[in-house]
Design an enzyme around this catalytic site. Structure first.
Site, mmCIF file in Angstrom:
data_model
loop_
_atom_site.group_PDB
_atom_site.id
_atom_site.type_symbol
_atom_site.label_atom_id
_atom_site.label_comp_id
_atom_site.label_asym_id
_atom_site.label_seq_id
_atom_site.Cartn_x
_atom_site.Cartn_y
_atom_site.Cartn_z
ATOM 1 C CB SER A 263 -48.228 28.470 73.419
ATOM 2 O OG SER A 263 -47.258 28.635 72.373
ATOM 3 C CG ASP A 264 -50.450 23.831 69.060
ATOM 4 O OD1 ASP A 264 -51.394 23.047 68.882
ATOM 5 O OD2 ASP A 264 -49.391 23.776 68.384
ATOM 6 C CD1 TRP A 265 -47.203 27.954 64.325
ATOM 7 C CD2 TRP A 265 -45.690 26.326 64.366
ATOM 8 N NE1 TRP A 265 -46.297 28.234 63.355
ATOM 9 C CE2 TRP A 265 -45.351 27.256 63.346
ATOM 10 C CE3 TRP A 265 -44.870 25.223 64.551
ATOM 11 C CZ2 TRP A 265 -44.220 27.099 62.544
ATOM 12 C CZ3 TRP A 265 -43.757 25.074 63.739
ATOM 13 C CH2 TRP A 265 -43.426 25.996 62.765
#
Ligand code: GLC
Length: 718
Positions: A263-265
């Site tokens: 996932s992104d942050w």
């Protein structure tokens, strides 16, 4: 480690250890320091849980990596090493021009070199995976992240994305310790954020998705990219990070990706803010079921996944996700060498690497600037000229860009430093970068301009004004820089703007005041030196715009690949009312995709086409004679566009299909041959199938998407 051994290792893991492998945290959970590139959450985590996580992102130094890995392995029951990831976007400590600038080279070979050499420096510091390349399709300069993109053309972006992946990953990551695994991002559609406002809603058709937004990801996957990062945005109303159709059907099914999905942050926990999850448990359940293997910087998986897996009997899915992460670590050779790449180079070798990087950065940053305008060849500077260098970017070392991360800004070569290395009658009036140009400074500039023959105005953005979370509704030069240009142009006719920026800007207000505009983007560590070489004519500009520069922000989103519409505007009807046009501005950009001047005068002459109709099993050859009509050598990029005259879905009025960089000596000419096949005619149909169909195609060839000096009609017959 053999696959059977990996399977055995998996079988020995407890569910807590398995869940831990799916968690990625910043270094400060282990020790102070490290890069924060998103909002920080507050959560509780036991020591036992901390020493079960799978990955760390954002380490700054080899010492951090060494210390964390040692500390971790001492406590890890099964001695599964951490994998270290970071944002090495266009260099690690030695910084290349930003990706949008690198795209102006139209050269996959150049970005491959950037990725290869960046890897040498980053792996030395213990980085195993880079969150690069960015494959996002972009058309909106209000979105600050166009800085990291390959621009507005999917074919160019796909070719460059392949180059990055090749350069980062090499041939065998388990052997080549100075290569990194690549993570293509942000899957998918992030660049279509409504209003150009970062993290905003995305709502695009699936025809558009498959035609324009997926190709660069397909290219990365075909090139063997090891990881894919899911994006923050929605697709069909569901955030991609929780969107089973996008990850399972599109990414894994249609595109055939088998590697790690990260996932992104905090994108997992942000499913709550998106209002598709009521709490962290639902967020974890949604992302995990959708197919996100690793939860970057949220404790959703850490806190709830074991419970979810037991409740939903998803042990098999968990094992598959963990196995993908163990496989990544094995591909990197981490089981055999958890300190992979760390301090591999002797001090002498590292010195050589830094030297090689410095030379490569200088050479490449001479190829990324785009000469937008050069009236009466006011550039290059002439022998003995009295030159004034004025402006907030004159002495600025803020020239590395928003994602230069640990780039050594204090070592960056400013334009003033670069020019002072030349034999020039140079006067400098530098202003504070990032501050308003004051009335008094403008008065001083006017006075200095009166005393010199030519004025270089170094203006643009600070690195904080583009990149992530840097969206703008106004993309004109800010902080009175327009006023500075206007005032100076009144007293000196030879105004040259040197533009430092991370996105296309609206230059309409200053273009008339200037004789020349050199777009230098954020040019990287050697920026001032490479720009000085270009301004002196020691090097000839060759860059081509990878993204259109609008006349006004109201034209955005803007792309050269526009559709015809039912009421297209053209030369013969632009005085009519009921056509697709603005009342207060032209439709076309101020500077078009593919535009870029040289100090040379190049000419493209038609040397014929092998046939005017062809079938699926044939290829068509188009020959172009390129002439350099000048007394100096130079380079340019010849571009071939096609127009699909009639199709089952509305097709762009032109699409880049082929290009070739060419370097010619003074008065030299050379033949270029483009080969076209039916593959170049394929497009996404309404049922999302991809195929070519019979019909007429117009070919045009030239030195930009607008300047197309050669035309051919071509019939595809099935
Ligand atoms: C950021 C960015 C992403 C980056 C990640 C890790 O929020 O969206 O591009 O790779 O976090 O730093």
């Amino acid at each position: 480690m053999e696959k059977t051994d990996l399977k055995k290792l998996l079988s020995e893991m407890t569910i807590a250890e398995k869940v831990g492998q799916l968690v990625q945290l910043t270094p400060d959970f282990f020790l102070a320091g490290g890069e924060i590139t998103g909002p920080m959450q507050e959560w509780k985590m036991s020591k036992e849980q901390l020493f079960q996580i799978g990955s760390v992102l954002g380490t700054h130094t080899s010492e951090q990596v060494m210390k964390i890995q040692e500390m971790y392995l001492e406590k890890s029951r099964l001695k599964i090493p951490l994998v270290f990831m970071a944002d090495v976007i266009h260099g690690y400590e030695s910084i290349y021009p930003i990706p949008l600038a690198l795209a102006a080279t139209f050269s996959p070979e150049i970005v491959e070199e950037v990725a290869r050499l960046s890897s040498k420096e980053a792996t030395e510091a213990g980085v195993h995976v880079t969150f690069s390349p960015m494959g996002d399709h972009v058309m909106d300069a209000r979105w600050g992240r166009v800085l990291e993109s390959n621009g507005e053309d999917p074919t160019l972006s796909s070719a460059l994305t392949r180059g990055y992946v090749r350069g980062y990953q090499g041939n065998d990551l388990s052997i080549e310790k100075n290569r990194m695994a690549a993570c293509v991002k942000h899957f998918v559609g992030y660049g279509a954020a409504q209003g150009g406002r970062d993290y905003n809603t995305v709502d695009i058709s699936h025809v558009n998705l498959y035609q324009n937004y997926l190709p660069a990801f397909q290219a990365a996957i075909d090139e063997g990219v090891e990881l894919v990062m899911t994006s923050f945005n929605t697709m069909d109303g569901i955030p991609v990070t929780g969107n089973k159709q996008m990850i399972q059907k599109v990414l894994r099914g249609d595109l055939g990706f088998e590697g790690v999905v990260i996932s992104d942050w905090a994108a997992v926990v942000e499913l709550i803010a998106h209002r598709v999850a009521a709490d962290k448990k639902e967020a974890a359940e949604l992302a995990f079921s959708a197919g996100v293997d690793m939860d970057m910087m949220s404790d959703s998986y850490q806190t709830h996944l074991a419970e979810i897996v037991l409740e939903k009997e998803q042990q098999e899915i968990l094992d598959e996700a963990v196995f993908r992460i163990l496989t990544l670590k094995n591909t990197l050779g981490l089981f055999e060498d958890p300190y992979r790449g760390l301090k591999e180079q002797t001090p002498e070798q590292l010195k050589q690497t830094k030297k090689e990087l410095k030379q490569s950065i200088l050479s490449i940053s001479e190829k990324t600037p785009v000469l937008l305008k050069n009236e009466d060849n006011v550039l290059p500077l002439k022998e003995g000229q009295k030159v004034a260098l004025i402006g907030p970017k004159a002495r600025s070392q803020d020239i590395l860009g928003a994602w230069s991360w640990i780039g050594e800004q204090e070592k960056a070569i400013s334009l003033a430093k670069g020019l002072k290395e030349k034999d020039l009658d140079l006067s400098i009036l530098a202003m504070e970068d990032g501050q308003n140009v004051t009335e008094n400074e403008i008065e001083q500039a006017i006075q200095l301009a009166k005393e010199n023959e030519i004025v270089l105005l170094a203006v643009g953005e600070t690195s904080e004004e583009s990149g992530e979370a840097a969206s703008l509704v106004n993309i004109r030069l800010s902080r009175n820089q327009e006023q500075l240009i206007h005032a100076v142009s009144k007293v000196n006719a030879n105004v040259v703007v040197v533009l430092f920026n991370g996105r296309p800007l609206d230059l309409s207000n200053i273009v008339v005041d200037t004789r020349a505009i050199l777009e230098v983007w954020f040019p990287g560590s050697e920026g001032g030196r490479s720009i000085a070489n270009l301004l002196m004519g020691e090097v000839n500009p060759e860059g081509k715009l990878p993204m259109s520069f609008p006349r006004a922000v109201g034209q955005l989103p803007l792309s050269y690949m526009s559709l015809s519409t039912g009421r297209p505007m053209h030369d013969g009807n632009n005085d009519q009312k009921y056509i697709s046009r603005y009342m207060d501005e032209a439709n076309d950009p101020l500077f078009s995709f593919g535009h870029g001047l040289s100090y040379c005068q190049f000419e493209c002459l038609d040397n014929g086409i092998s046939q005017h109709s062809f079938t699926e099993d044939q290829t068509v050859e188009v020959q172009v004679l390129v002439k350099n009509k000048s007394q100096i050598a130079g380079g340019t990029t010849v571009q071939l566009y096609i127009e699909d005259v009639v199709a089952q879905v509305a097709r762009p009025v032109k699409e880049l299909k082929k290009w070739e960089k060419i370097y010619l000596n003074a008065k030299e000419e050379r033949m270029i041959t483009f080969e076209l096949s039916s593959d170049d005619l394929k497009y996404i149909h309404h049922d999302l199938s991809m195929s070519a169909e019979k019909g007429l195609f117009n070919l045009s060839i030239g030195l930009s998407s607008q300047e197309r000096s050669i035309h051919h009609e071509l019939l595809y017959v099935v």
